[in-house]
Enzyme design. Structure first.
Site, PDB file in Angstrom:
ATOM      1  N   ARG A 122     -13.705  -8.723   7.115  1.00  0.00           N
ATOM      2  CA  ARG A 122     -12.914  -9.901   6.710  1.00  0.00           C
ATOM      3  C   ARG A 122     -12.729 -10.850   7.896  1.00  0.00           C
ATOM      4  O   ARG A 122     -12.902 -12.061   7.770  1.00  0.00           O
ATOM      5  CB  ARG A 122     -11.553  -9.448   6.169  1.00  0.00           C
ATOM      6  CG  ARG A 122     -11.669  -8.798   4.808  1.00  0.00           C
ATOM      7  CD  ARG A 122     -10.329  -8.343   4.262  1.00  0.00           C
ATOM      8  NE  ARG A 122     -10.478  -7.903   2.883  1.00  0.00           N
ATOM      9  CZ  ARG A 122      -9.811  -6.905   2.332  1.00  0.00           C
ATOM     10  NH1 ARG A 122      -8.915  -6.225   3.038  1.00  0.00           N
ATOM     11  NH2 ARG A 122     -10.015  -6.582   1.077  1.00  0.00           N
ATOM     12  N   HIS A 166      -4.381   0.637   8.546  1.00  0.00           N
ATOM     13  CA  HIS A 166      -4.783  -0.323   7.514  1.00  0.00           C
ATOM     14  C   HIS A 166      -3.513  -0.786   6.815  1.00  0.00           C
ATOM     15  O   HIS A 166      -3.191  -0.371   5.716  1.00  0.00           O
ATOM     16  CB  HIS A 166      -5.725   0.382   6.530  1.00  0.00           C
ATOM     17  CG  HIS A 166      -6.269  -0.514   5.468  1.00  0.00           C
ATOM     18  ND1 HIS A 166      -6.920  -1.691   5.745  1.00  0.00           N
ATOM     19  CD2 HIS A 166      -6.287  -0.391   4.117  1.00  0.00           C
ATOM     20  CE1 HIS A 166      -7.312  -2.242   4.601  1.00  0.00           C
ATOM     21  NE2 HIS A 166      -6.933  -1.474   3.611  1.00  0.00           N
ATOM     22  N   ASN A 212      -0.584   8.904  -4.900  1.00  0.00           N
ATOM     23  CA  ASN A 212      -1.893   9.174  -4.302  1.00  0.00           C
ATOM     24  C   ASN A 212      -1.914  10.444  -3.448  1.00  0.00           C
ATOM     25  O   ASN A 212      -2.963  11.072  -3.309  1.00  0.00           O
ATOM     26  CB  ASN A 212      -2.402   7.943  -3.551  1.00  0.00           C
ATOM     27  CG  ASN A 212      -2.880   6.870  -4.540  1.00  0.00           C
ATOM     28  OD1 ASN A 212      -2.924   7.122  -5.748  1.00  0.00           O
ATOM     29  ND2 ASN A 212      -3.234   5.705  -4.043  1.00  0.00           N
ATOM     30  N   ARG A 228       0.842  -1.197   0.000  1.00  0.00           N
ATOM     31  CA  ARG A 228       0.000   0.000   0.000  1.00  0.00           C
ATOM     32  C   ARG A 228       0.882   1.254   0.000  1.00  0.00           C
ATOM     33  O   ARG A 228       0.541   2.272  -0.585  1.00  0.00           O
ATOM     34  CB  ARG A 228      -0.911   0.004   1.226  1.00  0.00           C
ATOM     35  CG  ARG A 228      -1.951  -1.105   1.210  1.00  0.00           C
ATOM     36  CD  ARG A 228      -2.883  -0.986   2.400  1.00  0.00           C
ATOM     37  NE  ARG A 228      -3.876  -2.059   2.403  1.00  0.00           N
ATOM     38  CZ  ARG A 228      -3.749  -3.184   3.089  1.00  0.00           C
ATOM     39  NH1 ARG A 228      -2.675  -3.388   3.829  1.00  0.00           N
ATOM     40  NH2 ARG A 228      -4.706  -4.104   3.059  1.00  0.00           N
ATOM     41  N   ASP A 263     -11.676  -4.352   7.348  1.00  0.00           N
ATOM     42  CA  ASP A 263     -10.799  -5.342   7.989  1.00  0.00           C
ATOM     43  C   ASP A 263     -11.586  -6.195   8.983  1.00  0.00           C
ATOM     44  O   ASP A 263     -11.391  -7.410   9.069  1.00  0.00           O
ATOM     45  CB  ASP A 263      -9.626  -4.626   8.685  1.00  0.00           C
ATOM     46  CG  ASP A 263      -8.728  -3.897   7.684  1.00  0.00           C
ATOM     47  OD1 ASP A 263      -8.613  -4.378   6.541  1.00  0.00           O
ATOM     48  OD2 ASP A 263      -8.178  -2.842   8.039  1.00  0.00           O
TER      49      ASP A 263
END
Ligand code: NAI
Ligand code: 2OP
Length: 311
Positions: free
Chosen positions: A152, A176, A96, A89, A149
């Site tokens: 999941r 995250h 980004n 990430r 999360d």
């Protein structure tokens, strides 16, 4: 009655699926924005044409600019590049930052009173970028990751025990990233602590799978990252805000001393209502949970220091 106006920036996999969920749940009229010419307009029209079949009257508009977003109540930012196999990430950071900064500045100019939910990765750092670029008060900027999360985590526990996902309440704290902190101690199945139902080594494997949940999907998809579960997670946050449900959901929220964290957006349980993040819930952690959360917050801090150097 005035309808809510919800803008979704980025009409890719997460953005378009989020727009679809928001439209189908009739949470407000949706404006879908992307830099790719005609694409958000095409997806918006397609979504509008699904309305008669589904029986929803939500108005969905596509746009390549921000004029149509003016006066939004909520803005979801999904614009940016997604992970490819082998990328972390954090590899997404530089590109980004540029995208999220410019998007947020334009969002803030058109909708200064909106609540912003950031989705772009690396999530905790991008939420920090949006807060810095938009100048929103603390309660009106947050990141989506913890709902995903913990979903999941809940899905894997439900698979393990062959029970309904609805019976499972789970908590994931922290950033995250690979150091997120799924808490088995606060996870319950129909009110029963999960630690009484699943042996430790199986639970440890489920915690590891939760931490690697994003990468598992990236490896399977090969051309992008998850979007069905992420968009469902965003929709739950939006619903709690527009209906003022005051759900306690794990969100990346600006901590000001909570959990010993100061000045960082980190995943913590927060009450989401019409004002945005209405409060942060501080639950008691053990020494090892505190140490794991600190490690996760330190990883977020390192990224935010990089952000400060680049913004
Ligand atoms: P995608 O590539 O399908 O869509 C991204 C869209 O953003 C593209 O359509 C692109 O044209 C658009 N875009 C790029 N620059 C833009 C700009 N300046 N203004 C407006 N639109 C712009 O990617 P996907 O799968 O939708 O993921 C989006 C982001 O969300 C990624 O950074 C991904 O890592 C992140 N993500 C985060 C999750 C979380 O739990 N927080 C979960 C899933 C994805
Ligand atoms: C996920 O966890 C890519 O961060 C995204 O699926």
């Amino acid at each position: 009655m005035k309808r809510n106006k919800i803008t979704v920036v980025g009409a890719g996999n997460v953005g378009a699926t989020t727009a679809q969920r928001l439209a189908e749940m009739e949470l407000g009229d949706v404006v879908l924005v992307d830099i790719i010419e005609d694409m958000p307009q095409g997806k918006a029209l397609d979504l509008m044409e699904a309305g008669p079949v589904l029986g929803c009257d939500t108005k969905v508009t596509g746009s390549n600019g921000y004029g149509d977003t003016a006066g939004s109540d909520i803005v979801v930012i999904t614009s940016g590049i997604a992970r490819k196999p082998g990328m972390s990430r954090d590899d997404l950071l530089k590109t980004n930052i540029r995208i999220v900064k410019s998007v947020t500045e334009q969002v803030a100019a058109e909708s200064p009173g909106c609540i912003v939910i950031v989705v772009s990765n690396p999530l905790d750092a991008m939420t920090y970028v949006a807060a810095k670029a938009g100048g929103f008060p603390r309660e009106r900027v947050m990141g989506m990751a913890g709902v995903l999360d913990s979903a999941r985590f809940r899905a894997f526990i439900a698979m393990e025990l062959n029970v309904s996902v609805e019976n499972i309440h789970a908590f994931v704290l922290g950033g995250h990233g690979d150091s997120m902190v799924p808490s088995t101690r606060y996870t319950t199945v129909a009110g029963v602590p999960v630690e009484e139902l699943i042996p430790r080594e199986r639970l440890d494997a489920i915690v590891r799978r939760t931490r690697d949940g994003g990468a598992e999907i990236v490896k399977l998809l090969k051309t992008g990252s998850a979007y069905y579960a992420p968009s469902a997670a965003v929709a739950e946050m939006v619903e709690s805000i527009v209906k003022d449900k005051k759900k306690i959901l794990p969100c990346a929220a600006l901590c000001k001393g909570e959990y010993g964290i100061d000045g960082l957006f980190v995943g913590v349980p927060a009450k989401l209502g019409s004002a945005g993040i209405e409060s942060i819930f501080e639950i008691k952690l053990t020494d090892s949970e505190n140490a794991a959360l600190k490690k996760s917050a330190d990883a977020v801090k390192k990224l935010c220091e990089e952000v400060d150097g680049l913004m």
